[in-house]
Design a protein around this motif. Structure first.
Motif, mmCIF file in Angstrom:
data_model
loop_
_atom_site.group_PDB
_atom_site.id
_atom_site.type_symbol
_atom_site.label_atom_id
_atom_site.label_comp_id
_atom_site.label_asym_id
_atom_site.label_seq_id
_atom_site.Cartn_x
_atom_site.Cartn_y
_atom_site.Cartn_z
ATOM 1 N N UNK A 330 -38.645 2.234 -17.980
ATOM 2 C CA UNK A 330 -38.411 0.760 -17.556
ATOM 3 C C UNK A 330 -36.990 0.500 -18.050
ATOM 4 N N UNK A 331 -35.986 -0.134 -17.025
ATOM 5 C CA UNK A 331 -34.804 -0.318 -17.276
ATOM 6 C C UNK A 331 -34.700 -1.944 -17.424
ATOM 7 N N UNK A 332 -34.091 -2.396 -18.594
ATOM 8 C CA UNK A 332 -34.200 -3.942 -18.877
ATOM 9 C C UNK A 332 -32.703 -4.315 -18.991
ATOM 10 N N UNK A 333 -32.495 -5.483 -18.803
ATOM 11 C CA UNK A 333 -31.046 -6.176 -19.025
ATOM 12 C C UNK A 333 -30.701 -6.685 -20.322
ATOM 13 N N UNK A 334 -29.663 -6.969 -20.580
ATOM 14 C CA UNK A 334 -29.220 -7.263 -21.918
ATOM 15 C C UNK A 334 -30.076 -8.466 -22.509
ATOM 16 N N UNK A 335 -30.694 -9.477 -21.813
ATOM 17 C CA UNK A 335 -30.984 -10.405 -22.596
ATOM 18 C C UNK A 335 -32.671 -10.276 -22.180
ATOM 19 N N UNK A 336 -33.140 -9.283 -21.962
ATOM 20 C CA UNK A 336 -34.468 -8.851 -21.659
ATOM 21 C C UNK A 336 -35.178 -10.014 -20.856
ATOM 22 N N UNK A 337 -34.734 -10.278 -19.448
ATOM 23 C CA UNK A 337 -35.390 -11.298 -18.846
ATOM 24 C C UNK A 337 -35.799 -10.551 -17.415
ATOM 25 N N UNK A 338 -35.160 -9.326 -17.179
ATOM 26 C CA UNK A 338 -35.511 -8.630 -16.084
ATOM 27 C C UNK A 338 -35.700 -7.178 -16.413
ATOM 28 N N UNK A 339 -37.168 -6.850 -16.000
ATOM 29 C CA UNK A 339 -37.637 -5.327 -16.275
ATOM 30 C C UNK A 339 -37.935 -4.780 -15.195
ATOM 31 N N UNK A 340 -37.303 -3.669 -14.931
ATOM 32 C CA UNK A 340 -37.524 -3.039 -13.768
ATOM 33 C C UNK A 340 -38.272 -1.650 -13.976
ATOM 34 N N UNK A 341 -39.508 -1.672 -13.478
ATOM 35 C CA UNK A 341 -40.516 -0.697 -13.873
ATOM 36 C C UNK A 341 -40.889 0.449 -12.780
ATOM 37 N N UNK A 342 -40.551 1.655 -13.223
ATOM 38 C CA UNK A 342 -40.890 2.544 -12.277
ATOM 39 C C UNK A 342 -42.016 3.572 -13.022
ATOM 40 N N UNK A 343 -42.644 4.358 -12.174
ATOM 41 C CA UNK A 343 -43.582 5.274 -12.559
ATOM 42 C C UNK A 343 -43.574 6.803 -12.287
ATOM 43 N N UNK A 344 -43.862 7.565 -13.398
ATOM 44 C CA UNK A 344 -43.628 9.128 -13.096
ATOM 45 C C UNK A 344 -44.901 9.599 -13.418
ATOM 46 N N UNK A 345 -45.115 10.948 -13.248
ATOM 47 C CA UNK A 345 -46.450 11.796 -13.577
ATOM 48 C C UNK A 345 -46.132 13.103 -14.057
ATOM 49 N N UNK A 346 -46.991 13.432 -15.139
ATOM 50 C CA UNK A 346 -47.052 14.765 -15.560
ATOM 51 C C UNK A 346 -47.502 15.877 -14.437
ATOM 52 N N UNK A 426 -57.705 3.553 -10.415
ATOM 53 C CA UNK A 426 -56.939 4.059 -11.439
ATOM 54 C C UNK A 426 -55.672 4.298 -11.015
ATOM 55 N N UNK A 427 -55.350 4.685 -9.842
ATOM 56 C CA UNK A 427 -54.001 5.134 -9.365
ATOM 57 C C UNK A 427 -53.152 3.977 -9.277
ATOM 58 N N UNK A 428 -53.463 2.565 -8.941
ATOM 59 C CA UNK A 428 -52.637 1.665 -9.007
ATOM 60 C C UNK A 428 -52.393 1.181 -7.460
ATOM 61 N N UNK A 429 -51.998 0.280 -7.210
ATOM 62 C CA UNK A 429 -51.410 -0.535 -5.942
ATOM 63 C C UNK A 429 -52.602 -0.263 -4.787
ATOM 64 N N UNK A 430 -53.698 -0.565 -5.173
ATOM 65 C CA UNK A 430 -54.818 -0.533 -4.532
ATOM 66 C C UNK A 430 -54.892 -1.073 -3.066
ATOM 67 N N UNK A 431 -53.979 -2.292 -2.914
ATOM 68 C CA UNK A 431 -53.825 -3.018 -1.586
ATOM 69 C C UNK A 431 -53.306 -1.986 -0.829
ATOM 70 N N UNK A 505 -46.889 0.274 -9.871
ATOM 71 C CA UNK A 505 -46.044 1.533 -9.801
ATOM 72 C C UNK A 505 -44.560 0.993 -9.891
ATOM 73 N N UNK A 506 -44.005 0.529 -9.296
ATOM 74 C CA UNK A 506 -42.436 0.261 -9.287
ATOM 75 C C UNK A 506 -42.328 -1.270 -8.913
ATOM 76 N N UNK A 507 -42.038 -1.928 -9.961
ATOM 77 C CA UNK A 507 -42.108 -3.506 -9.997
ATOM 78 C C UNK A 507 -40.708 -3.786 -10.737
ATOM 79 N N UNK A 508 -40.162 -5.307 -10.112
ATOM 80 C CA UNK A 508 -39.144 -6.112 -10.976
ATOM 81 C C UNK A 508 -39.834 -7.148 -11.513
ATOM 82 N N UNK A 509 -40.076 -7.279 -12.868
ATOM 83 C CA UNK A 509 -40.551 -8.346 -13.609
ATOM 84 C C UNK A 509 -39.662 -9.255 -14.199
ATOM 85 N N UNK A 510 -39.815 -10.439 -13.847
ATOM 86 C CA UNK A 510 -38.688 -11.534 -14.527
ATOM 87 C C UNK A 510 -39.549 -12.438 -15.648
#
Length: 516
Positions: A330-346, A426-431, A505-510
């Motif tokens: 997750x990358x997040x900005x300085x004031x912690x209001x925008x969270x960019x979430x990505x997913x990886x796997x082993x 379990x995998x996510x993004x069912x839709x 899996x890959x989201x921008x959360x505010x």
């Protein structure tokens, strides 16, 4: 397979202390270094790593085979898995690593010691790691040595021992504030972000034969103690008053990840989750990291007041040792209001070339044993549906007399649907999965066939088809809203103004600024 959500379908079918402005972390020499404010931070999240020390498998045999049939995690390979994801962490070099619980198979002291030894690779590289216990980790009666045909108790881990083992992973940071009532604590791992780490486990309610109980039983459900709630509100309010952002981490889900989860799968959602969620929002907590159910899923609980719509976002990360073996960056900005979430796997480890495919296969092949485990676990609730059958004038034979027979019946008519639904969910993004709508249709067909088998000979043949249509309609009326919420990945679907769907899996959360 104790993490299967599928039992719920079976049940229905079968009837102030100011925190420092900057953060100290241990360096290679055991001193401290300052994490300077940045325009962007990165946070690595893994969950439910379930490490089992190799010494616990004294000898392979029926005892271990029985365990992995009902819970087919990569237990033998769990140390490899943690080392593999540690390699990823060292490559990515995030500013922070979070692990929201279930660090071990079943709280064995040896397993905790192995976890700490591997995590030292990250900590000594100057990357802070914050952990919280899960329901498997403390005073667990199910922690054992496997000795072939039998098991014997392993050395367990007390609350005091846990806090000492993980003293460098949150519990003794210079700015940490401990909760007197639990293993919860608050810290500021990144400048301007206060993280409230909550112990939501009920290890004090575990059962032990050696202590006079009838069975050994590890408590799966979760609850935040009343004193801990009050402590949490104080920490959140103090952080907001200092102009800092607040997030939380706990093992149990704080938000339903499909409609009805808190009722039908209550042990995976924290008790009184609505009150907890609304309290979090009231005190400025709008983001929480969770694990427990092995779901790679992001869910949002929303409320509507006279002045605004408020929300709490629950980022649940799947189990490292179970399909699909995920981690998050997750990358997040300085004031912690925008969270960019990505997913990886082993993807691979030395002993397994294709980790995800191996886990997919293991889970698929052990659906029956996992389903029967859940039917046993929730059999009293399932049996309560007998009265519903009677209310509709239907014979109670529709509900088989034992959990084993119930499991066999369900797998005969709904086995493929259970398996595919579990994997999709379990995998996510069912839709986005083209099979989701097909599975829903297949469920309806399977329920109809199941009802026909159970009712044949119980009613006159002239009324059989009508009875089957009536009964399967009742069952699908119960199931369809849950399947719809789950397989379309929609929360609070019944409320048009509050329903939400989030990319898992890959989201921008505010989330709001502190004080908003």
């Amino acid at each position: 397979m104790k993490k299967y959500f599928l039992w719920f379908l079976a049940a229905i079918v079968l009837s102030s202390f100011a925190l420092t402005a900057c953060t100290d972390i241990a360096d290679n020499n055991g001193g401290s270094q300052i994490v300077e404010p940045k325009d962007e931070y990165s946070i690595f999240v893994m969950s439910d790593i379930h490490v089992m020390a190799p010494e616990l498998l004294v000898k392979k045999g029926p005892a271990f085979e029985k365990y992995v049939k009902t819970d087919p995690k990569l237990l033998e390979e769990s140390g490899e898995m943690l080392n593999a994801v540690t390699d990823v962490v060292l490559e990515k070099r995030p500013d922070l690593v979070l692990i929201p619980g279930d660090l071990t198979k079943d709280g064995e002291l040896l397993s905790h010691q192995l976890v700490v030894s591997i995590l030292e690779r990250v900590r000594t590289a100057g990357i802070p790691v914050i952990v919280i216990p899960g329901n498997h980790d403390i005073d667990n009666p199910e922690g054992v040595y496997f000795t072939g045909d039998e098991t014997r108790p392993a050395e367990r881990t007390s609350t005091t021992e846990f806090a000492e083992l993980y003293r460098n992973y949150g519990y003794t940071r210079p700015e940490t504030v401990r909760d007197p009532a639990s293993l919860s604590f608050a810290c500021e791992p990144l400048p301007g972000l206060v993280l409230i780490c909550l112990d939501s486990n009920l290890y004090e309610e575990n059962l032990f034969v050696e202590r006079g109980d009838s069975i050994d039983h590890n408590q799966t459900a979760g609850r935040i103690r009343k004193a801990t709630l009050e402590w949490m509100w104080q920490q959140a309010d103090a952080a907001r008053a200092a102009g800092k952002q607040v997030a939380a981490m706990m093992h149990h889900n704080a938000v339903e990840h499909y409609d009805g989860q808190a009722t039908l799968q209550s042990s995976y959602v924290v008790e009184n989750y609505r009150e907890v969620a609304e309290g979090m929002m009231q005190h400025g907590i709008h983001l929480v990291f969770t694990g427990h159910q092995h779901l790679q899923d992001i869910a949002q609980y929303r409320t509507l007041t006279e002045s605004k719509t408020d929300s709490l976002i629950d980022i649940s990360t799947g189990a490292l040792v179970s399909y699909p073996n995920p981690w998050r960056l997750i990358s997040v900005n300085r004031d912690f209001t925008q969270w960019n979430v990505s997913t990886g796997y082993v993807e691979s480890i030395p002993s397994i070339a294709d980790v995800r495919q191996t886990c997919y296969k293991r889970s698929s092949e052990n659906i029956v044993d996992g389903l029967i485990w859940h039917i046993n676990e929730y059999w009293p609730m399932i049996e309560s549906y007998r009265s519903t059958l009677t209310d509709y004038g239907l014979p109670s034979v529709l509900l088989p007399p034992t959990p084993q027979e119930a499991g066999s019946l369900l797998m005969e008519f709904l086995g493929p649907q259970f398996t595919e639904t579990y994997m999709i969910h379990n995998g996510g993004n069912e839709n986005d999965n083209p099979r989701s709508q097909v599975v829903m249709s297949d469920f309806e067909d399977g329920v109809s066939k199941l009802c026909k088998k159970q009712m044949k000979g119980q009613v006159d043949d002239a009324y059989l088809d009508g009875t089957v249509i009536f009964l399967s309609g009742i069952i699908m009326t119960k199931i369809r809203p849950l399947l719809t919420s789950m397989l379309t990945d929609t929360n609070q679907a019944e409320f048009t103004t509050l329903s939400s769907r989030t990319n898992d899996l890959n989201a921008v959360l505010n989330i709001p600024q502190p004080g908003e």
